[in-house]
Design an enzyme around this catalytic site. Structure first.
Site, PDB file in Angstrom:
ATOM      1  N   GLY A 154       0.823  -1.202   0.000  1.00  0.00           N
ATOM      2  CA  GLY A 154       0.000   0.000   0.000  1.00  0.00           C
ATOM      3  C   GLY A 154       0.859   1.254   0.000  1.00  0.00           C
ATOM      4  CB  CYS A 155       0.126   4.702  -1.062  1.00  0.00           C
ATOM      5  SG  CYS A 155      -1.505   4.931  -0.317  1.00  0.00           S
ATOM      6  CG  PHE A 156      -0.654   5.726   4.486  1.00  0.00           C
ATOM      7  CD1 PHE A 156      -0.019   6.932   4.731  1.00  0.00           C
ATOM      8  CD2 PHE A 156      -2.042   5.712   4.438  1.00  0.00           C
ATOM      9  CE1 PHE A 156      -0.738   8.105   4.903  1.00  0.00           C
ATOM     10  CE2 PHE A 156      -2.771   6.879   4.608  1.00  0.00           C
ATOM     11  CZ  PHE A 156      -2.119   8.083   4.831  1.00  0.00           C
TER      12      PHE A 156
END
Length: 342
Positions: A154-156
């Protein structure tokens, strides 16, 4: 190598198309979406006019898989697992030799019991979870080489893992780590909903999913696999910007300079991770596959800040980087993009 993008109408799907039509060693052959997005790619994404004549089509992924060498799945969480399931027989035998690169969260974790709480659906293909390499590019090069199935972080998670991974690998993290991270509106997807579309967000800043964000389990899993999983207090924020993740990790420690040096040393040969003293800036990474890490020390404390473009290094760019590593290409192929300023 022929590639297909499934989920062409979303922001990440659009970025995959933009990257792949310029990749020197990949032919983007098929672009798939739902019925309301069918037609020329340039009707869906006008900024690509003059660059591609591809047409968005509706097709069953299992059929597309017979025509390409790699499939990028840019589909919603909880949806992808059914698509992936269609590519395997009930006993787990692959129905296609095509490689799969998944950008949803459906195959990031190998423990199916971690999924239902935040997907609100049962993971229907737990026997396939272990087949997917968790593709944090800089920390999975050996696993990615020759891999057939990859789950992109995921981006985070990408930003936070890049910041903390060098210390986890050295078992040098403190027992408790606090991270505050802000994201741009593209992270909420293309469809406007209350609280995430532009009028509600343009002049606003708020916390959400405090200490309960869905990326936390994958961060724990990655850090633990490297050698050390601390207690992580993750506080995500919705910020008034379109693109970007900016994560700030606060670490209490006895020798902050030594820990900072470990981070610097870990990325000496990583072409997309740039380490500096002082704060990074989002404007220096948006539109690129770079992750900029900033190191700031004080007596008894180290602050690591990470800045990435959420749709590129946090999604489509990292997916292409993973493909390059899977196939033995230069990992920079198709990704030599400088951010634009201001």
């Amino acid at each position: 190598m022929r590639a297909a993008v499934v989920g062409a109408s979303g922001y990440v799907g659009g970025e995959l198309i933009r990257l792949l039509i310029n990749h020197p060693r990949i032919e983007l052959a098929r672009v798939i979406a739902r019925g309301d997005a069918l037609g020329p790619v340039t009707a869906l994404w006008p900024h690509l006019r003059g660059l591609t004549d591809l047409v968005v089509e509706a097709a069953e992924v299992v059929d597309v898989a017979q025509d390409v060498d790699v499939i990028f799945l840019a589909l919603p969480h909880g949806v992808t697992q059914d698509v992936v399931g269609s590519l395997f027989e009930a006993d787990g035998t692959p129905r296609t030799p095509a490689r799969i690169i998944d950008l949803s969260g459906d195959f990031r974790l190998r423990d199916a019991t971690l999924y239902p709480r935040w997907y609100q659906v049962e993971h229907r293909f737990p026997h396939l979870l272990g087949r997917f390499v968790y593709g944090l590019s800089e920390w999975a090069r050996e696993e990615l080489a020759g891999a057939r199935y990859v789950a992109c972080p995921g981006c985070f998670a990408t930003a936070i893992e890049l910041a903390l991974a060098p210390l986890a690998a050295a078992q040098a993290l403190p027992a408790d780590v606090t991270v505050v991270a802000a994201t741009g509106s593209t992270g909420s997807g293309k469809k406007p909903v209350a609280g995430t579309h532009h009028p509600a967000r343009a002049t606003n800043y708020k916390l959400y999913k405090v200490l309960d964000h869905q990326h936390t389990p994958e961060i724990h899993a990655l850090l633990g696999g490297l050698g050390q999983a601390p207690r992580l207090d993750f506080i995500p924020a919705s910020a008034p910007m379109t693109h970007g993740i900016f994560a700030t990790a606060m670490l209490r420690c006895d020798d902050p300079d030594a820990l900072a040096q470990r981070v610097l040393d870990a990325y000496q040969h990583a072409p997309f991770v740039r380490v500096q003293e002082g704060s990074p800036e989002l404007n220096h990474v948006v539109g690129s596959n770079f992750a900029d890490l900033g190191l700031m020390t004080a007596p008894g404390a180290l602050v690591i800040a990470a800045a990435i473009d959420n749709t590129l290094k946090g999604a489509a760019g990292q997916a292409v980087q993973n493909l390059n590593l899977m196939l033995g290409f230069d990992e920079r192929d198709g990704l030599r993009l400088a951010p634009s300023l201001p």
